[in-house]
Write an enzyme that holds these catalytic residues in place. Structure first.
Site, PDB file in Angstrom:
ATOM      1  N   ARG A 209      72.301  64.413   6.116  1.00  0.00           N
ATOM      2  CA  ARG A 209      70.921  64.463   6.582  1.00  0.00           C
ATOM      3  C   ARG A 209      70.037  64.649   5.352  1.00  0.00           C
ATOM      4  NH1 ARG A 209      72.332  62.294  10.462  1.00  0.00           N
ATOM      5  NH2 ARG A 209      72.250  62.923  12.642  1.00  0.00           N
ATOM      6  N   GLU A 243      62.264  60.873   6.200  1.00  0.00           N
ATOM      7  CA  GLU A 243      62.633  59.699   6.980  1.00  0.00           C
ATOM      8  C   GLU A 243      61.775  59.592   8.246  1.00  0.00           C
ATOM      9  OE1 GLU A 243      67.009  59.809   6.695  1.00  0.00           O
ATOM     10  OE2 GLU A 243      66.882  59.058   8.741  1.00  0.00           O
ATOM     11  N   HIS A 260      69.564  55.100   6.355  1.00  0.00           N
ATOM     12  CA  HIS A 260      70.328  55.888   7.333  1.00  0.00           C
ATOM     13  C   HIS A 260      71.249  54.982   8.163  1.00  0.00           C
ATOM     14  CE1 HIS A 260      70.192  59.752  10.002  1.00  0.00           C
ATOM     15  NE2 HIS A 260      71.376  59.170  10.059  1.00  0.00           N
TER      16      HIS A 260
HETATM   17  N1  LIG Z   1      74.263  58.733   7.657  1.00  0.00           N
HETATM   18  C1  LIG Z   1      74.842  58.532   8.808  1.00  0.00           C
HETATM   19  O1  LIG Z   1      74.799  57.420   9.322  1.00  0.00           O
HETATM   20  C2  LIG Z   1      75.581  59.626   9.489  1.00  0.00           C
HETATM   21  C3  LIG Z   1      75.310  60.942   9.196  1.00  0.00           C
HETATM   22  N2  LIG Z   1      76.017  61.949   9.802  1.00  0.00           N
HETATM   23  C4  LIG Z   1      75.696  63.327   9.413  1.00  0.00           C
HETATM   24  O2  LIG Z   1      76.853  63.860   8.787  1.00  0.00           O
HETATM   25  C5  LIG Z   1      77.115  65.133   9.328  1.00  0.00           C
HETATM   26  C6  LIG Z   1      78.609  65.353   9.301  1.00  0.00           C
HETATM   27  O3  LIG Z   1      79.222  64.516  10.251  1.00  0.00           O
HETATM   28  P1  LIG Z   1      80.601  64.921  10.920  1.00  0.00           P
HETATM   29  O4  LIG Z   1      81.635  65.111   9.892  1.00  0.00           O
HETATM   30  O5  LIG Z   1      80.843  63.926  11.978  1.00  0.00           O
HETATM   31  O6  LIG Z   1      80.223  66.331  11.529  1.00  0.00           O
HETATM   32  P2  LIG Z   1      81.233  67.519  11.856  1.00  0.00           P
HETATM   33  O7  LIG Z   1      80.463  68.475  12.701  1.00  0.00           O
HETATM   34  O8  LIG Z   1      82.511  66.987  12.364  1.00  0.00           O
HETATM   35  O9  LIG Z   1      81.519  68.195  10.438  1.00  0.00           O
HETATM   36  C7  LIG Z   1      80.573  68.906   9.710  1.00  0.00           C
HETATM   37  C8  LIG Z   1      81.310  69.903   8.850  1.00  0.00           C
HETATM   38  O10 LIG Z   1      80.382  70.501   7.950  1.00  0.00           O
HETATM   39  C9  LIG Z   1      80.784  71.857   7.785  1.00  0.00           C
HETATM   40  N3  LIG Z   1      79.690  72.652   7.234  1.00  0.00           N
HETATM   41  C10 LIG Z   1      78.625  73.185   7.869  1.00  0.00           C
HETATM   42  N4  LIG Z   1      77.861  73.874   6.995  1.00  0.00           N
HETATM   43  C11 LIG Z   1      78.469  73.780   5.789  1.00  0.00           C
HETATM   44  C12 LIG Z   1      78.164  74.270   4.494  1.00  0.00           C
HETATM   45  N5  LIG Z   1      77.091  75.011   4.246  1.00  0.00           N
HETATM   46  N6  LIG Z   1      78.987  73.960   3.469  1.00  0.00           N
HETATM   47  C13 LIG Z   1      80.100  73.204   3.673  1.00  0.00           C
HETATM   48  N7  LIG Z   1      80.456  72.728   4.895  1.00  0.00           N
HETATM   49  C14 LIG Z   1      79.636  72.997   5.935  1.00  0.00           C
HETATM   50  C15 LIG Z   1      81.210  72.275   9.177  1.00  0.00           C
HETATM   51  O11 LIG Z   1      82.004  73.432   9.144  1.00  0.00           O
HETATM   52  C16 LIG Z   1      81.962  71.047   9.641  1.00  0.00           C
HETATM   53  O12 LIG Z   1      83.326  71.125   9.340  1.00  0.00           O
HETATM   54  C17 LIG Z   1      76.528  65.100  10.745  1.00  0.00           C
HETATM   55  O13 LIG Z   1      76.137  66.380  11.167  1.00  0.00           O
HETATM   56  C18 LIG Z   1      75.339  64.213  10.582  1.00  0.00           C
HETATM   57  O14 LIG Z   1      74.225  64.998  10.241  1.00  0.00           O
HETATM   58  C19 LIG Z   1      77.037  61.683  10.664  1.00  0.00           C
HETATM   59  C20 LIG Z   1      77.353  60.402  10.988  1.00  0.00           C
HETATM   60  C21 LIG Z   1      76.598  59.271  10.479  1.00  0.00           C
HETATM   61  O1  LIG Z   2      75.618  59.933  14.142  1.00  0.00           O
HETATM   62  C1  LIG Z   2      74.778  60.416  13.373  1.00  0.00           C
HETATM   63  O2  LIG Z   2      74.643  61.628  13.198  1.00  0.00           O
HETATM   64  C2  LIG Z   2      73.876  59.529  12.628  1.00  0.00           C
HETATM   65  O3  LIG Z   2      73.303  59.915  11.655  1.00  0.00           O
HETATM   66  C3  LIG Z   2      73.708  58.137  13.136  1.00  0.00           C
HETATM   67  O4  LIG Z   2      74.531  57.224  12.525  1.00  0.00           O
HETATM   68  C4  LIG Z   2      72.291  57.718  12.931  1.00  0.00           C
HETATM   69  O5  LIG Z   2      72.010  56.626  13.691  1.00  0.00           O
HETATM   70  P1  LIG Z   2      70.716  56.628  14.640  1.00  0.00           P
HETATM   71  O6  LIG Z   2      70.953  57.654  15.649  1.00  0.00           O
HETATM   72  O7  LIG Z   2      69.564  57.060  13.818  1.00  0.00           O
HETATM   73  O8  LIG Z   2      70.651  55.263  15.187  1.00  0.00           O
END
Ligand SMILES: NC(=O)C1=CN([C@@H]2O[C@H](COP(=O)(O)OP(=O)(O)OC[C@H]3O[C@@H](n4cnc5c(N)ncnc54)[C@H](O)[C@@H]3O)[C@@H](O)[C@H]2O)C=CC1
Ligand SMILES: O=C(O)C(=O)[C@H](O)COP(=O)(O)O
Length: 391
Positions: A209, A243, A260
């Protein structure tokens, strides 16, 4: 039953119309009036679900977000109102990991290093961080994990301090949610001090993020490097603090910049939609159930023949065949620069690129045909569909 969906939710129209009347609208601009008479709301990350949005929601019983991140939803508020909430954890972990791999492979080519010689620091060992680590394991690339929350929960993997990551890693990639409270808040986790402690010539990737990285601090470090007065860092940003607005002074200093879309593989989007759909069906006690794989079209380059042992060059070709970050980066820069300092145009261009995003696939959509002796199990572990051929 009336179901309001984000118009950028692939497959949602066809799936949810089996259950009720579907109304599709742009997710970013939904208002309280849009929710009058709505029974269920299906969104992505651009819809802020808060007291203002649901102020007039007189029938709302279910909210589903087809995303991994959940920071855009006030879950306590929904629980207090008796509204069921669901998300799609892990739906796009593959896409994000493939984004990181593509970025590193291209940077390796541009900066003349081998990804195999690098140490990668992964901050956040959840779905994305763990999947990325699995890919690095498949390739035999060294990495360190930082996740104090998982560590405190008794996760048995080896975790390291941020200090150790900063001291030993050539690449740091963030995969945490955005949090502003608790013992380990991630807001501006990467700040001026963090950047100062990174190794000279290190690479920073943020596909989590925007506010996980202090964009002003990053800009200052990159500007200083350009002026020859600071150490050189390379930064790749898929997400931005303001964003859909992007800092046009920061943009040219980034190695790659994308709107993103790190997790925007077609498979990931289909998984997100189907996870929410299946959960909603359970909620309704409906027998409908759908698999993401049943919705996906065949990939445009479905099969590749490998005629020798794979090496870094072959790997580069395979990875870039599926996803080359330069494609999104090029379009994004052009669109942002064309918008100039007109914020409305910039926000529109940012969202349009996401709305009209191409049908990007994951490695699994490509079949690699090769003899067993070509050590293709590494490619299989990386996610490619591998078939053994005898000659
Ligand atoms: N750019 C994109 O298209 C996407 C962005 N995201 C973002 O990536 C993040 C991570 O995705 P996932 O792995 O699926 O989430 P997740 O919830 O499976 O994993 C997040 C991990 O971060 C850890 N965490 C929280 N605070 C922390 C800290 N201060 N230091 C180190 N670790 C910490 C948590 O303990 C957890 O293991 C999402 O929350 C979302 O904001 C996710 C998918 C797509
Ligand atoms: O799954 C998430 O978390 C993400 O950041 C998504 O990939 C972002 O896609 P949109 O929700 O913005 O279409």
């Amino acid at each position: 039953m009336k179901i309001l969906i984000d118009e950028n939710m692939p497959y949602a129209q066809q799936l949810f119309s089996q259950l009720g009347d579907v109304i599709a609208k742009p997710g970013r601009t939904l208002t309280a009036d849009d929710l009058v008479g709505i029974d269920a709301l299906m969104i992505r990350s651009v819809t802020k679900v808060n007291a203002d949005l649901i102020a007039k929601a007189d029938k709302l019983k279910f909210v589903g977000t087809a995303t991994a991140g959940q920071d855009h939803v006030d879950q306590d508020l929904l629980a207090a109102k008796g509204i069921t909430f669901t998300a799609a954890p892990g739906c796009n972990k593959v896409g994000v990991a493939e984004y990181v791999l593509s970025s590193l492979m291209v940077l390796g080519q541009q900066q003349d290093f081998s990804i195999f010689d690098r140490t990668i620091g992964i901050i956040g060992a959840g779905n994305v961080g763990t999947y990325l680590a699995k890919c690095l394991d498949a390739l035999g690339i060294r990495y360190l994990l930082n996740d104090p929350l998982k560590q405190a929960q008794g996760d048995k993997r080896q975790f390291d301090s941020l200090e150790r990551l900063l001291a030993e890693c050539d690449v740091i990639t963030t995969h945490t949610p955005i949090t502003r409270a608790g013992d380990y808040p991630t807001h501006h986790l990467v700040d001026a001090d963090f950047l100062a402690a990174m190794q000279p010539n290190a690479i920073l990737i943020n596909a989590a993020r925007g506010p996980v990285v202090d964009n002003q601090a990053l800009k200052q470090v990159l500007q200083a490097a350009t002026n020859g007065s600071g150490k050189t860092l390379t930064a790749v940003l898929d997400v931005f603090e303001q964003e859909p607005l992007v800092d046009l002074e920061l943009l040219p200093l980034l190695a790659f910049a994308t709107p993103h879309v790190a997790g925007y593989g077609l498979e990931g989007k289909a998984r997100g939609t189907t996870m929410v759909f299946n959960r909603f069906c359970q909620f309704l006690s409906s027998k409908h159930h759908v698999l993401a794989s049943d919705l996906l079209p065949i990939a445009p380059v479905p099969q590749v023949q490998l005629s020798r042992q794979w090496d870094e060059v072959t790997l580069f070709s395979l990875i870039q065949l599926v996803y080359d970050v330069r494609k999104d980066d090029g379009i994004f820069r052009r669109e942002m620069l064309a918008a100039g300092d007109d914020n409305r145009k910039m926000a529109t261009a940012f969202d349009l690129m996401r709305k009209n995003y191409w049908d990007r696939r994951e490695y699994s959509a490509i079949t690699v045909a090769a003899k067993a002796e070509f050590a293709v199990e590494s490619l299989a572990k990386l996610g490619f569909t591998v078939v053994e051929v005898t000659q």
